[in-house]
Design a protein around this motif. Structure first.
Motif, PDB file in Angstrom:
ATOM      1  N   ALA A 114       0.803  -1.299  -0.024  1.00 46.02           N
ATOM      2  CA  ALA A 114      -0.075  -0.068   0.073  1.00 46.02           C
ATOM      3  C   ALA A 114       0.949   1.109   0.041  1.00 46.02           C
ATOM      4  CB  ALA A 114      -0.885   0.036   1.367  1.00 46.02           C
ATOM      5  N   ASP A 115       0.316   2.412  -0.001  1.00 46.08           N
ATOM      6  CA  ASP A 115       0.899   3.541   0.225  1.00 46.08           C
ATOM      7  C   ASP A 115       0.245   4.515   1.124  1.00 46.08           C
ATOM      8  OD1 ASP A 115       2.439   5.941  -0.568  1.00 46.08           O
ATOM      9  OD2 ASP A 115       1.342   6.703  -1.826  1.00 46.08           O
ATOM     10  N   VAL A 116       0.865   4.468   2.423  1.00 49.36           N
ATOM     11  CA  VAL A 116       0.357   4.891   3.602  1.00 49.36           C
ATOM     12  C   VAL A 116       0.587   6.247   3.802  1.00 49.36           C
ATOM     13  CG1 VAL A 116       0.559   4.867   6.239  1.00 49.36           C
ATOM     14  CG2 VAL A 116       0.394   2.702   5.101  1.00 49.36           C
ATOM     15  N   LYS A 117      -0.429   7.189   3.874  1.00 50.33           N
ATOM     16  CA  LYS A 117       0.029   8.512   3.874  1.00 50.33           C
ATOM     17  C   LYS A 117      -0.747   9.154   5.159  1.00 50.33           C
ATOM     18  CE  LYS A 117       2.725   9.639   0.175  1.00 50.33           C
ATOM     19  NZ  LYS A 117       3.895   9.851   0.787  1.00 50.33           N
ATOM     20  N   ASP A 118      -2.264   8.839   4.856  1.00 48.80           N
ATOM     21  CA  ASP A 118      -3.099   9.524   6.011  1.00 48.80           C
ATOM     22  C   ASP A 118      -3.096   8.856   7.439  1.00 48.80           C
ATOM     23  OD1 ASP A 118      -3.805  11.376   3.923  1.00 48.80           O
ATOM     24  OD2 ASP A 118      -5.341  10.053   3.196  1.00 48.80           O
ATOM     25  N   VAL A 119      -2.720   9.611   8.476  1.00 48.38           N
ATOM     26  CA  VAL A 119      -2.421   8.915   9.521  1.00 48.38           C
ATOM     27  C   VAL A 119      -3.077   9.693  10.703  1.00 48.38           C
ATOM     28  CG1 VAL A 119      -0.307   7.574   9.059  1.00 48.38           C
ATOM     29  CG2 VAL A 119      -0.231   9.619  10.113  1.00 48.38           C
ATOM     30  N   VAL A 120      -3.609   9.019  11.957  1.00 53.19           N
ATOM     31  CA  VAL A 120      -3.808   9.610  13.129  1.00 53.19           C
ATOM     32  C   VAL A 120      -2.526   9.030  14.139  1.00 53.19           C
ATOM     33  CG1 VAL A 120      -5.477   9.379  15.096  1.00 53.19           C
ATOM     34  CG2 VAL A 120      -6.282   9.461  12.926  1.00 53.19           C
ATOM     35  N   ILE A 121      -1.979   9.992  14.785  1.00 55.02           N
ATOM     36  CA  ILE A 121      -0.811   9.666  15.857  1.00 55.02           C
ATOM     37  C   ILE A 121      -1.635   9.824  17.271  1.00 55.02           C
ATOM     38  CG2 ILE A 121       1.390  10.148  16.496  1.00 55.02           C
ATOM     39  CD1 ILE A 121       2.036  11.125  13.842  1.00 55.02           C
ATOM     40  N   THR A 122      -1.275   8.961  17.972  1.00 56.24           N
ATOM     41  CA  THR A 122      -1.562   9.150  19.257  1.00 56.24           C
ATOM     42  C   THR A 122      -0.448   9.498  20.406  1.00 56.24           C
ATOM     43  OG1 THR A 122      -0.940   6.764  19.992  1.00 56.24           O
ATOM     44  CG2 THR A 122      -3.258   7.073  19.397  1.00 56.24           C
ATOM     45  N   VAL A 123      -0.520  10.510  21.213  1.00 55.96           N
ATOM     46  CA  VAL A 123       0.129  10.958  22.126  1.00 55.96           C
ATOM     47  C   VAL A 123      -0.456  10.957  23.428  1.00 55.96           C
ATOM     48  CG1 VAL A 123       1.124  12.600  20.502  1.00 55.96           C
ATOM     49  CG2 VAL A 123      -0.690  13.475  22.024  1.00 55.96           C
ATOM     50  N   PRO A 124       0.654  11.034  24.550  1.00 56.90           N
ATOM     51  CA  PRO A 124       0.336  10.952  25.820  1.00 56.90           C
ATOM     52  C   PRO A 124      -0.719  12.219  26.204  1.00 56.90           C
ATOM     53  CG  PRO A 124       2.765  10.726  25.648  1.00 56.90           C
ATOM     54  CD  PRO A 124       1.994  11.013  24.474  1.00 56.90           C
ATOM     55  N   ALA A 125      -1.821  12.027  27.418  1.00 55.84           N
ATOM     56  CA  ALA A 125      -2.815  13.056  27.441  1.00 55.84           C
ATOM     57  C   ALA A 125      -2.107  14.266  28.135  1.00 55.84           C
ATOM     58  CB  ALA A 125      -3.536  12.273  28.422  1.00 55.84           C
ATOM     59  N   TYR A 126      -0.759  14.090  28.611  1.00 54.30           N
ATOM     60  CA  TYR A 126      -0.138  15.119  29.153  1.00 54.30           C
ATOM     61  C   TYR A 126       0.628  16.014  28.399  1.00 54.30           C
ATOM     62  CZ  TYR A 126       4.183  12.159  28.828  1.00 54.30           C
ATOM     63  OH  TYR A 126       4.834  11.509  28.395  1.00 54.30           O
ATOM     64  N   PHE A 127       0.674  15.580  27.192  1.00 62.08           N
ATOM     65  CA  PHE A 127       1.287  16.458  25.813  1.00 62.08           C
ATOM     66  C   PHE A 127       0.951  17.670  25.905  1.00 62.08           C
ATOM     67  CE2 PHE A 127       4.250  14.247  22.440  1.00 62.08           C
ATOM     68  CZ  PHE A 127       5.024  13.662  23.604  1.00 62.08           C
ATOM     69  N   ASN A 145       0.313  12.757   5.744  1.00 68.21           N
ATOM     70  CA  ASN A 145      -0.962  13.540   5.978  1.00 68.21           C
ATOM     71  C   ASN A 145      -1.339  13.379   7.342  1.00 68.21           C
ATOM     72  OD1 ASN A 145      -2.705  15.651   5.549  1.00 68.21           O
ATOM     73  ND2 ASN A 145      -3.990  13.632   4.547  1.00 68.21           N
ATOM     74  N   LEU A 146      -1.097  14.135   8.404  1.00 71.62           N
ATOM     75  CA  LEU A 146      -1.556  14.034   9.593  1.00 71.62           C
ATOM     76  C   LEU A 146      -3.077  14.392   9.891  1.00 71.62           C
ATOM     77  CD1 LEU A 146      -1.042  13.021  12.806  1.00 71.62           C
ATOM     78  CD2 LEU A 146      -0.342  15.715  13.005  1.00 71.62           C
ATOM     79  N   ILE A 147      -3.990  13.493  10.055  1.00 68.39           N
ATOM     80  CA  ILE A 147      -5.237  13.704  10.041  1.00 68.39           C
ATOM     81  C   ILE A 147      -5.657  14.509  11.502  1.00 68.39           C
ATOM     82  CG2 ILE A 147      -7.896  12.699   9.842  1.00 68.39           C
ATOM     83  CD1 ILE A 147      -6.382  12.504   7.286  1.00 68.39           C
ATOM     84  N   LYS A 148      -5.176  13.724  12.412  1.00 68.82           N
ATOM     85  CA  LYS A 148      -5.379  14.099  13.990  1.00 68.82           C
ATOM     86  C   LYS A 148      -4.448  13.619  14.785  1.00 68.82           C
ATOM     87  CE  LYS A 148      -9.467  14.678  16.744  1.00 68.82           C
ATOM     88  NZ  LYS A 148      -9.703  16.055  16.784  1.00 68.82           N
ATOM     89  N   ILE A 149      -4.013  14.385  15.877  1.00 64.87           N
ATOM     90  CA  ILE A 149      -3.280  13.724  16.914  1.00 64.87           C
ATOM     91  C   ILE A 149      -4.542  13.572  18.074  1.00 64.87           C
ATOM     92  CG2 ILE A 149      -1.829  14.469  18.830  1.00 64.87           C
ATOM     93  CD1 ILE A 149      -0.371  16.004  16.882  1.00 64.87           C
ATOM     94  N   VAL A 150      -4.280  12.329  18.759  1.00 65.05           N
ATOM     95  CA  VAL A 150      -5.237  11.987  19.655  1.00 65.05           C
ATOM     96  C   VAL A 150      -4.775  11.311  20.962  1.00 65.05           C
ATOM     97  CG1 VAL A 150      -7.300   9.954  19.939  1.00 65.05           C
ATOM     98  CG2 VAL A 150      -6.912  11.228  17.782  1.00 65.05           C
ATOM     99  N   ASP A 151      -5.298  11.927  21.866  1.00 65.90           N
ATOM    100  CA  ASP A 151      -4.568  11.372  23.307  1.00 65.90           C
ATOM    101  C   ASP A 151      -4.943   9.876  23.285  1.00 65.90           C
ATOM    102  OD1 ASP A 151      -4.116  14.048  24.005  1.00 65.90           O
ATOM    103  OD2 ASP A 151      -6.082  14.214  25.168  1.00 65.90           O
ATOM    104  N   GLU A 152      -3.817   9.219  23.922  1.00 66.61           N
ATOM    105  CA  GLU A 152      -3.729   7.869  23.923  1.00 66.61           C
ATOM    106  C   GLU A 152      -4.977   7.274  24.952  1.00 66.61           C
ATOM    107  OE1 GLU A 152      -0.051   7.336  25.826  1.00 66.61           O
ATOM    108  OE2 GLU A 152       1.057   7.587  23.951  1.00 66.61           O
ATOM    109  N   PRO A 153      -5.572   7.924  26.018  1.00 62.74           N
ATOM    110  CA  PRO A 153      -6.713   7.246  26.609  1.00 62.74           C
ATOM    111  C   PRO A 153      -7.890   7.573  25.959  1.00 62.74           C
ATOM    112  CG  PRO A 153      -5.649   9.040  28.248  1.00 62.74           C
ATOM    113  CD  PRO A 153      -4.809   8.953  26.698  1.00 62.74           C
ATOM    114  N   TYR A 160     -12.813   1.108  22.535  1.00 59.55           N
ATOM    115  CA  TYR A 160     -13.915   0.642  23.264  1.00 59.55           C
ATOM    116  C   TYR A 160     -15.144   0.786  22.962  1.00 59.55           C
ATOM    117  CZ  TYR A 160     -16.338  -1.346  27.244  1.00 59.55           C
ATOM    118  OH  TYR A 160     -17.406  -2.076  28.056  1.00 59.55           O
ATOM    119  N   GLN A 161     -15.505   2.135  22.716  1.00 60.39           N
ATOM    120  CA  GLN A 161     -16.906   2.182  22.273  1.00 60.39           C
ATOM    121  C   GLN A 161     -17.268   1.645  20.827  1.00 60.39           C
ATOM    122  OE1 GLN A 161     -19.568   4.026  23.644  1.00 60.39           O
ATOM    123  NE2 GLN A 161     -20.733   3.645  21.903  1.00 60.39           N
ATOM    124  N   ASN A 162     -16.317   1.724  19.856  1.00 60.41           N
ATOM    125  CA  ASN A 162     -16.435   1.104  18.469  1.00 60.41           C
ATOM    126  C   ASN A 162     -16.558  -0.539  18.615  1.00 60.41           C
ATOM    127  OD1 ASN A 162     -17.022   3.615  17.679  1.00 60.41           O
ATOM    128  ND2 ASN A 162     -14.871   3.844  17.080  1.00 60.41           N
TER     129      ASN A 162
END
Length: 172
Positions: A114-127, A145-153, A160-162
């Motif tokens: 594949a050609d991975v370009k679009d990503v979400v990256i997790t970071v610690p909540a304290y960032f 192409n960073l879609i979003k940065i999401v807190d790990e929790p 879990y919800q999904n």
């Protein structure tokens, strides 16, 4: 469209995707492992990342950086961004983090063809915002192409919800 998520970790990193059935799959790296040590070696103008580098850390400490995530967004007392020196060459932490991201994405490209370009990256909540900006810059340097940065929790709660089902609960 396949969606990719990256855990850019302090000690280990990994990349995953959601398959056609809606299941999350962690992608093995070129070494066949589902996690990649977040250890970077700079040697002769090139970065190397992963298990081999982690194993060489004792032999070549002047060429190797571990736990670069702890330096993301850091500034010196004079207000200038922190730099990391490897074998006499200065780098911003996001340049080293970009090498980790490139390793994950290159391995995913080969594994999935594949050609991975679009990503979400997790970071610690304290960032804070500086660390998040540095993470976004690392993604840009890596050509992503960073879609979003999401807190790990938050990522865990979304997962879990999904996936609230009997099969999900059995794996926890």
């Amino acid at each position: 469209m396949i969606k990719y998520g990256i855990d850019l970790g302090t000690t280990y990193s990994c990349i995953a995707y959601v398959d056609d059935q809606g299941e999350v799959r962690v992608i093995n790296n070129a070494e066949g492992e589902n996690i990649t040590p977040s250890v970077v070696k700079y040697n002769k103008g090139a970065f190397e990342v992963g298990r081999k580098v982690k194993n060489e850390a004792v032999l070549y400490p002047e060429l190797i950086v571990e736990a670069v995530k702890r330096s993301m967004g850091a500034t010196l007392k004079n207000g200038k961004p922190a730099k990391i020196i490897i074998d006499g060459t200065e780098f911003y932490p996001q340049e080293i983090s970009a090498a980790i991201l490139r390793k994950l994405v290159n391995d995913a490209n080969k594994y999935l063809k594949a050609d991975v370009k679009d990503v979400v990256i997790t970071v610690p909540a304290y960032f804070g915002q500086e660390e998040r900006n540095a993470t976004a810059e690392a993604a840009k340097i890596a050509g992503l192409n960073l879609i979003k940065i999401v807190d790990e929790p938050t990522a865990a709660a979304i997962c879990y919800q999904n996936h609230r089902s009997d099969s999900f609960e059995k794996h926890t």
